[in-house]
Design a protein around this motif. Structure first.
Motif, mmCIF file in Angstrom:
data_model
loop_
_atom_site.group_PDB
_atom_site.id
_atom_site.type_symbol
_atom_site.label_atom_id
_atom_site.label_comp_id
_atom_site.label_asym_id
_atom_site.label_seq_id
_atom_site.Cartn_x
_atom_site.Cartn_y
_atom_site.Cartn_z
ATOM 1 N N LEU A 39 -4.653 109.597 -7.487
ATOM 2 C CA LEU A 39 -3.300 109.918 -7.032
ATOM 3 C C LEU A 39 -2.492 108.661 -6.735
ATOM 4 C CD1 LEU A 39 -1.333 112.186 -6.237
ATOM 5 C CD2 LEU A 39 -2.276 112.094 -3.939
ATOM 6 N N TYR A 40 -3.152 107.631 -6.213
ATOM 7 C CA TYR A 40 -2.441 106.399 -5.898
ATOM 8 C C TYR A 40 -2.007 105.671 -7.168
ATOM 9 C CZ TYR A 40 -4.390 107.301 -1.310
ATOM 10 O OH TYR A 40 -4.723 107.895 -0.114
ATOM 11 N N ALA A 41 -2.823 105.733 -8.195
ATOM 12 C CA ALA A 41 -2.451 105.111 -9.461
ATOM 13 C C ALA A 41 -1.333 105.880 -10.144
ATOM 14 C CB ALA A 41 -3.663 105.022 -10.378
ATOM 15 N N LEU A 42 -1.259 107.196 -9.908
ATOM 16 C CA LEU A 42 -0.138 107.968 -10.447
ATOM 17 C C LEU A 42 1.179 107.489 -9.854
ATOM 18 C CD1 LEU A 42 -1.521 111.632 -10.470
ATOM 19 C CD2 LEU A 42 -0.786 110.313 -12.448
ATOM 20 N N ALA A 43 1.154 107.127 -8.579
ATOM 21 C CA ALA A 43 2.375 106.643 -7.931
ATOM 22 C C ALA A 43 2.705 105.210 -8.332
ATOM 23 C CB ALA A 43 2.220 106.747 -6.414
ATOM 24 N N ASP A 44 1.686 104.393 -8.534
ATOM 25 C CA ASP A 44 1.907 102.992 -8.867
ATOM 26 C C ASP A 44 0.725 102.500 -9.693
ATOM 27 O OD1 ASP A 44 2.581 100.365 -9.092
ATOM 28 O OD2 ASP A 44 2.630 99.942 -6.944
ATOM 29 N N TRP A 259 -7.359 114.866 -7.470
ATOM 30 C CA TRP A 259 -6.632 113.896 -8.301
ATOM 31 C C TRP A 259 -7.429 112.636 -8.589
ATOM 32 C CZ3 TRP A 259 -2.586 115.547 -10.878
ATOM 33 C CH2 TRP A 259 -1.886 116.645 -10.376
ATOM 34 N N ASN A 260 -8.744 112.787 -8.700
ATOM 35 C CA ASN A 260 -9.597 111.687 -9.147
ATOM 36 C C ASN A 260 -9.790 111.819 -10.652
ATOM 37 O OD1 ASN A 260 -9.959 110.701 -6.507
ATOM 38 N ND2 ASN A 260 -11.610 112.169 -6.144
ATOM 39 N N LEU A 261 -8.768 111.443 -11.405
ATOM 40 C CA LEU A 261 -8.779 111.682 -12.842
ATOM 41 C C LEU A 261 -9.811 110.821 -13.556
ATOM 42 C CD1 LEU A 261 -4.941 111.998 -13.486
ATOM 43 C CD2 LEU A 261 -6.611 113.802 -13.109
ATOM 44 N N GLY A 262 -10.099 109.654 -13.056
ATOM 45 C CA GLY A 262 -11.140 108.831 -13.662
ATOM 46 C C GLY A 262 -12.502 109.482 -13.547
ATOM 47 N N SER A 263 -12.817 109.998 -12.361
ATOM 48 C CA SER A 263 -14.088 110.687 -12.169
ATOM 49 C C SER A 263 -14.144 111.969 -12.994
ATOM 50 C CB SER A 263 -14.272 111.006 -10.687
ATOM 51 O OG SER A 263 -15.466 111.725 -10.469
ATOM 52 N N ALA A 264 -13.030 112.709 -13.065
ATOM 53 C CA ALA A 264 -13.002 113.936 -13.856
ATOM 54 C C ALA A 264 -13.245 113.642 -15.334
ATOM 55 C CB ALA A 264 -11.655 114.647 -13.677
ATOM 56 N N SER A 265 -12.681 112.573 -15.844
ATOM 57 C CA SER A 265 -12.907 112.199 -17.241
ATOM 58 C C SER A 265 -14.365 111.823 -17.473
ATOM 59 C CB SER A 265 -11.997 111.030 -17.629
ATOM 60 O OG SER A 265 -10.632 111.386 -17.498
ATOM 61 N N ALA A 266 -14.975 111.151 -16.509
ATOM 62 C CA ALA A 266 -16.391 110.807 -16.637
ATOM 63 C C ALA A 266 -17.257 112.061 -16.668
ATOM 64 C CB ALA A 266 -16.808 109.896 -15.485
ATOM 65 N N ILE A 267 -16.912 113.072 -15.863
ATOM 66 C CA ILE A 267 -17.653 114.341 -15.888
ATOM 67 C C ILE A 267 -17.562 114.970 -17.267
ATOM 68 C CG2 ILE A 267 -17.698 116.686 -14.970
ATOM 69 C CD1 ILE A 267 -16.781 115.561 -12.293
ATOM 70 N N ALA A 268 -16.371 114.925 -17.868
ATOM 71 C CA ALA A 268 -16.184 115.522 -19.191
ATOM 72 C C ALA A 268 -17.076 114.855 -20.228
ATOM 73 C CB ALA A 268 -14.719 115.412 -19.607
#
Length: 292
Positions: A39-44, A259-268
């Motif tokens: 989420l923080y990377a989404l903002a900046d 909103w941990n998209l990096g971790s979610a992508s790793a799960i995929a």
């Protein structure tokens, strides 16, 4: 114009579509899995860091991931044989010369496949209701106490498996029915003349000649059942006590709840690795069986 160049020109539009809508998203997701994109990377974007395989290592050390993987494997291990068994039984009944109104029953049994998962899952959630569900009502007629199907950790996953088998068996039934219709009828006539029983005909004629179709159906079903998400999302929301949390459900929570998209992508990609290994093993076993 030579033939190879003409062939590539005809393939170019399809390859472009696959590249834009499949290959690029896959590469982008893999790149995200190597970062702490949240989420923080989404903002900046300055908050984005490259962590290499850190997400994968963290997941492999996380008990919830192994629990979700265990639930998914349990769903596949029980649901796939049950689904294929029901599909084969329905296909054999429809293929029988004694069957009547085959077109009607083919349509009726295939109808759950084309219905919306959310709508049918909501209906089944009411069927499994402890107070006014029809399933508990039928159990009560034979003297069995009501079961908290979706609220008991021991019964929640079997209830979801039962729904998934009902929802998906019609697709495999059509494929197996096509395979049965491709078997020459003369083989069964010769077997009957020799005095072979139905079981011997099924064992020595139907199963061997239906082998390639069964292998394809098994691989497709395993791949589909590993992607368990909509059923627990609608019926149990991953509960009770996370007993129905699948790998895809965990990925959804990581990506769109926390909103941990990096971790979610790793799960995929970890799920893809498991599916690839299982399907490769199934293909190898199927080829070895055909070579015998």
């Amino acid at each position: 114009m030579n033939r190879p160049l003409a062939a590539w020109l005809f393939l170019a539009p399809a390859l472009a579509v696959l590249g834009v809508f499949f290959l690029l998203p896959v590469l982008a997701a893999f790149a995200l899995s190597l970062t702490d994109y949240d989420l923080y990377a989404l903002a900046d974007l300055h908050n984005l860091r490259f962590v290499a395989l850190g997400n994968y290592w963290a997941l492999l050390q996380r008990p919830l991931f192994w629990s979700a993987l265990g639930h998914t494997v349990y769903f596949v291990g029980v649901g796939v044989p049950l689904s294929i068994g029901v599909s084969l039984g329905a296909a054999l009944l429809l293929h029988s010369p004694l069957a009547r109104a085959q077109a009607f029953f083919r349509t009726a049994l295939f109808a759950p496949v084309v219905t919306t998962v959310v709508a049918t899952a909501v209906v089944w959630r009411y069927l499994f209701s402890t107070r006014y569900g029809w399933i508990n009502h039928l159990l009560g007629l034979v003297g069995i106490h009501p079961v908290d199907w979706l609220g008991d950790p021991h019964w929640a996953m079997p209830a979801i498996i039962l729904y998934a088998v009902w929802k998906n068996f019609g697709y495999n039934m059509i494929l197996l029915l096509a395979g049965l219709q491709a078997i020459p009828g003369e083989l069964y006539e010769a077997a009957r003349i020799d005095g072979a029983s139905f079981w011997r005909q099924f064992r020595h004629i139907t199963l061997p000649l239906l082998g390639p179709t069964l292998a394809m159906v098994s691989i497709l079903t395993v791949a589909g059942y590993f992607q368990l998400f909509a059923e627990p999302y609608v019926m149990t929301e991953g509960g009770p006590l996370q007993s129905t949390t699948s790998v895809l459900y965990l990925m959804y929570e990581e990506g769109f709840t926390w909103w941990n998209l990096g971790s979610a992508s790793a799960i995929a990609f970890l799920l893809f690795a498991v599916m690839f290994a299982v399907t490769a093993l199934m293909l190898r076993l199927a080829r070895r069986r055909e070579a015998l």
